[in-house]
Scaffold this motif. Structure first.
Motif, PDB file in Angstrom:
ATOM      1  N   PHE A   1       0.826  -1.203   0.000  1.00 36.64           N
ATOM      2  CA  PHE A   1       0.000   0.000   0.000  1.00 36.64           C
ATOM      3  C   PHE A   1       0.867   1.262   0.000  1.00 36.64           C
ATOM      4  CE2 PHE A   1      -2.782  -3.281   1.547  1.00 36.64           C
ATOM      5  CZ  PHE A   1      -4.004  -2.975   0.978  1.00 36.64           C
ATOM      6  N   ASP A   2       2.135   1.090  -0.308  1.00 36.37           N
ATOM      7  CA  ASP A   2       3.071   2.215  -0.369  1.00 36.37           C
ATOM      8  C   ASP A   2       3.089   3.010   0.927  1.00 36.37           C
ATOM      9  OD1 ASP A   2       3.859   1.642  -2.999  1.00 36.37           O
ATOM     10  OD2 ASP A   2       2.172   2.764  -3.830  1.00 36.37           O
ATOM     11  N   MET A   3       2.918   2.333   2.048  1.00 38.24           N
ATOM     12  CA  MET A   3       2.951   3.026   3.330  1.00 38.24           C
ATOM     13  C   MET A   3       4.386   3.310   3.731  1.00 38.24           C
ATOM     14  SD  MET A   3      -0.105   1.131   5.482  1.00 38.24           S
ATOM     15  CE  MET A   3      -0.581   2.597   6.401  1.00 38.24           C
ATOM     16  N   GLU A   4       4.589   4.423   4.426  1.00 39.57           N
ATOM     17  CA  GLU A   4       5.885   4.762   5.002  1.00 39.57           C
ATOM     18  C   GLU A   4       5.969   4.050   6.345  1.00 39.57           C
ATOM     19  OE1 GLU A   4       7.473   8.598   7.287  1.00 39.57           O
ATOM     20  OE2 GLU A   4       7.058   9.007   5.166  1.00 39.57           O
ATOM     21  N   LEU A   5       6.956   3.187   6.512  1.00 40.52           N
ATOM     22  CA  LEU A   5       6.987   2.271   7.645  1.00 40.52           C
ATOM     23  C   LEU A   5       7.969   2.704   8.728  1.00 40.52           C
ATOM     24  CD1 LEU A   5       6.961  -1.101   5.663  1.00 40.52           C
ATOM     25  CD2 LEU A   5       5.013   0.188   6.544  1.00 40.52           C
ATOM     26  N   HIS A   6       7.519   2.575   9.960  1.00 39.24           N
ATOM     27  CA  HIS A   6       8.327   2.850  11.145  1.00 39.24           C
ATOM     28  C   HIS A   6       8.082   1.731  12.147  1.00 39.24           C
ATOM     29  CE1 HIS A   6       9.065   7.118   9.964  1.00 39.24           C
ATOM     30  NE2 HIS A   6       7.934   6.918   9.311  1.00 39.24           N
ATOM     31  N   TYR A   7       9.053   1.480  13.030  1.00 40.36           N
ATOM     32  CA  TYR A   7       8.798   0.477  14.061  1.00 40.36           C
ATOM     33  C   TYR A   7       9.565   0.779  15.325  1.00 40.36           C
ATOM     34  CZ  TYR A   7      13.256  -2.128  13.243  1.00 40.36           C
ATOM     35  OH  TYR A   7      14.567  -2.526  13.139  1.00 40.36           O
ATOM     36  N   TYR A   8       8.966   0.331  16.430  1.00 39.71           N
ATOM     37  CA  TYR A   8       9.614   0.362  17.733  1.00 39.71           C
ATOM     38  C   TYR A   8       9.706  -1.067  18.235  1.00 39.71           C
ATOM     39  CZ  TYR A   8      10.154   0.547  22.760  1.00 39.71           C
ATOM     40  OH  TYR A   8      10.593   0.323  24.040  1.00 39.71           O
ATOM     41  N   ASN A   9      10.871  -1.440  18.699  1.00 42.08           N
ATOM     42  CA  ASN A   9      11.141  -2.776  19.195  1.00 42.08           C
ATOM     43  C   ASN A   9      12.227  -2.654  20.252  1.00 42.08           C
ATOM     44  OD1 ASN A   9      10.262  -5.538  18.674  1.00 42.08           O
ATOM     45  ND2 ASN A   9      12.358  -5.971  18.052  1.00 42.08           N
ATOM     46  N   ARG A  10      12.399  -3.677  21.060  1.00 40.04           N
ATOM     47  CA  ARG A  10      13.452  -3.616  22.067  1.00 40.04           C
ATOM     48  C   ARG A  10      14.827  -3.467  21.434  1.00 40.04           C
ATOM     49  NH1 ARG A  10      12.206  -8.822  25.617  1.00 40.04           N
ATOM     50  NH2 ARG A  10      11.721  -9.568  23.520  1.00 40.04           N
ATOM     51  N   ARG A  11      14.962  -4.012  20.234  1.00 42.59           N
ATOM     52  CA  ARG A  11      16.220  -3.879  19.483  1.00 42.59           C
ATOM     53  C   ARG A  11      15.890  -3.906  18.003  1.00 42.59           C
ATOM     54  NH1 ARG A  11      15.893  -8.815  21.805  1.00 42.59           N
ATOM     55  NH2 ARG A  11      17.006  -8.059  23.630  1.00 42.59           N
ATOM     56  N   PRO A  12      16.748  -3.328  17.165  1.00 43.01           N
ATOM     57  CA  PRO A  12      16.466  -3.348  15.724  1.00 43.01           C
ATOM     58  C   PRO A  12      16.561  -4.761  15.168  1.00 43.01           C
ATOM     59  CG  PRO A  12      18.634  -2.406  16.161  1.00 43.01           C
ATOM     60  CD  PRO A  12      17.980  -2.570  17.493  1.00 43.01           C
ATOM     61  N   VAL A  13      15.793  -5.020  14.109  1.00 39.16           N
ATOM     62  CA  VAL A  13      15.865  -6.306  13.427  1.00 39.16           C
ATOM     63  C   VAL A  13      16.725  -6.146  12.178  1.00 39.16           C
ATOM     64  CG1 VAL A  13      13.606  -6.978  14.311  1.00 39.16           C
ATOM     65  CG2 VAL A  13      13.773  -5.906  12.046  1.00 39.16           C
ATOM     66  N   ALA A  14      17.125  -7.268  11.596  1.00 40.67           N
ATOM     67  CA  ALA A  14      17.930  -7.224  10.378  1.00 40.67           C
ATOM     68  C   ALA A  14      17.189  -6.456   9.287  1.00 40.67           C
ATOM     69  CB  ALA A  14      18.238  -8.645   9.910  1.00 40.67           C
ATOM     70  N   ALA A  15      17.930  -5.752   8.458  1.00 40.42           N
ATOM     71  CA  ALA A  15      17.336  -4.880   7.450  1.00 40.42           C
ATOM     72  C   ALA A  15      16.367  -5.630   6.550  1.00 40.42           C
ATOM     73  CB  ALA A  15      18.442  -4.225   6.617  1.00 40.42           C
ATOM     74  N   GLU A  16      16.713  -6.854   6.179  1.00 38.04           N
ATOM     75  CA  GLU A  16      15.839  -7.596   5.270  1.00 38.04           C
ATOM     76  C   GLU A  16      14.529  -8.007   5.934  1.00 38.04           C
ATOM     77  OE1 GLU A  16      18.830 -10.636   6.957  1.00 38.04           O
ATOM     78  OE2 GLU A  16      18.805  -8.541   6.280  1.00 38.04           O
ATOM     79  N   LEU A  17      14.496  -8.029   7.251  1.00 39.74           N
ATOM     80  CA  LEU A  17      13.265  -8.349   7.978  1.00 39.74           C
ATOM     81  C   LEU A  17      12.411  -7.124   8.243  1.00 39.74           C
ATOM     82  CD1 LEU A  17      14.706 -10.863  10.602  1.00 39.74           C
ATOM     83  CD2 LEU A  17      13.644 -11.371   8.392  1.00 39.74           C
ATOM     84  N   ALA A  18      13.006  -5.943   8.175  1.00 36.62           N
ATOM     85  CA  ALA A  18      12.282  -4.696   8.455  1.00 36.62           C
ATOM     86  C   ALA A  18      11.500  -4.196   7.255  1.00 36.62           C
ATOM     87  CB  ALA A  18      13.256  -3.625   8.926  1.00 36.62           C
ATOM     88  N   HIS A  19      11.799  -4.694   6.058  1.00 39.32           N
ATOM     89  CA  HIS A  19      11.075  -4.310   4.837  1.00 39.32           C
ATOM     90  C   HIS A  19      11.057  -2.795   4.629  1.00 39.32           C
ATOM     91  CE1 HIS A  19       9.795  -8.450   4.267  1.00 39.32           C
ATOM     92  NE2 HIS A  19       9.460  -8.477   5.548  1.00 39.32           N
ATOM     93  N   GLY A  20      12.185  -2.172   4.942  1.00 40.75           N
ATOM     94  CA  GLY A  20      12.307  -0.742   4.721  1.00 40.75           C
ATOM     95  C   GLY A  20      11.812   0.122   5.856  1.00 40.75           C
ATOM     96  N   ALA A  21      11.344  -0.475   6.940  1.00 35.18           N
ATOM     97  CA  ALA A  21      10.849   0.311   8.072  1.00 35.18           C
ATOM     98  C   ALA A  21      11.996   0.955   8.826  1.00 35.18           C
ATOM     99  CB  ALA A  21      10.037  -0.572   9.015  1.00 35.18           C
TER     100      ALA A  21
END
Length: 323
Positions: free
Chosen positions: A173-193
């Motif tokens: 849906f061409d959404m701009e993605l952001h996330y909060y987590n205890r620690r960052p995840v690998a880039a390929e798992l974040a899907h651009g977030a």
């Protein structure tokens, strides 16, 4: 001659394929009428058993029943990925193994998160009621109107398997993605977030906030007045995680005041006895905890639970051991 098969109590009805597998490998006592079992019922049923297969609705496993289980109980398998309904520390003290069913419900739950986003934003609940109640009298350029999803900003609270699957879908849906987590995840798992180290730092970027974290002592009541105040005016909150992560009073007040445009909820505190105020709000899209409710997913969950039981009674470490 007594059967050597392990003795198992199953607290709710499971898909037929799962029950058939259990019936072959265990002396299984099934819940024929599928009515939730009371604490007394569970204790009575457990009296001569080696194992229990429970569900998230068996809340007494978080409130003292484990200490009262008979010594014969060696493992509790829960038909869920979440395990806040089980007192893991109490099970560990009793040397009772506990397992869950991760992975297999990720896609189904992420699909429901997108359904909530779309349903809440586009007024699916009130739109369907208009048609069903024969109140749709004409097409209008100005009413009723929902909110766009495409191109908007989505904040993901909890970037585990389900959060990652939500991000993957939201990219469509061409959404701009952001996330909060205890620690960052690998880039390929974040899907651009974009990762935010603090939840408060992410909130201003959330036209939509998707709750995907586990229910823990740290997250219960996390989405409260303060978190909602940090969101942009007119934001939309959706929850497919657990109801107790949300402060109902704060969410309902924000929906009534217009601070939030809408909400989409698949989970609730004290479900199915939800806060009745939600039923009176036109800007809330409500579902009855459908996150994992597809035929294939529920079968896969059951088979995963049986895999864990089989491993345990074969003397192997279950793949999803929590204790």
């Amino acid at each position: 001659m007594a059967s050597a098969l392990p003795r198992l109590l199953v607290t709710r009805r499971l898909p037929k394929a799962v029950e058939a597998r259990l019936a072959k490998a265990y002396q299984a006592q099934f819940n024929a009428d599928d009515q939730p079992m009371s604490e007394a019922d569970i204790l009575a049923g457990a009296a001569d058993k080696d194992a229990l297969l429970i569900t998230p609705m068996d809340k007494s496993f978080a409130t003292g029943i484990i200490a009262r289980l008979p010594p014969s109980i060696k493992i509790v398998a829960t038909f869920s990925v979440g395990h806040e309904h089980v007192d893991i520390a109490a099970a560990r003290l009793r040397n009772i193994a506990v397992t869950n069913t991760p992975d297999v419900l990720t896609d189904a739950t992420a699909d429901i998160a997108l359904l909530l986003i779309l349903g809440a934003a586009r007024g699916a609940s009130w739109g369907e009621r208009m048609v069903r109640d024969d109140r749709w009298t004409s097409w209008s350029p100005t009413a009723p109107l929902g909110f766009d999803v495409t191109g908007r900003r989505l904040g993901i609270l909890g970037m585990g398997r389900i959060g990652q699957a939500v991000a993957k879908r939201a990219k469509g849906f061409d959404m701009e993605l952001h996330y909060y987590n205890r620690r960052p995840v690998a880039a390929e798992l974040a899907h651009g977030a974009r990762y935010h180290k603090k939840l408060d730092d992410m909130l201003p970027f959330c036209d939509f906030l998707s709750i995907n974290c586990a229910s823990t002592p740290e997250t219960r009541g996390l989405v409260n007045d303060g978190v909602i105040a940090g969101l942009p005016d007119g934001a939309i909150i959706v929850n497919t995680a657990r109801g107790d992560i949300v402060d109902d009073d704060a969410l309902i007040a924000a929906l009534n005041s217009g601070k939030l445009a809408a909400a989409g909820l698949d989970v609730f505190r004290n479900e199915p006895r939800i806060d009745p105020r939600y039923r009176g709000l036109d800007n809330v899209f409500l579902l009855p905890h459908l996150g994992s409710a597809t035929r294939d997913t529920r079968i896969a969950m059951g088979m995963r639970a049986v895999d864990n039981l089989d491993a345990f009674f074969a003397g192997r470490k279950p793949g999803d051991l929590l204790t």
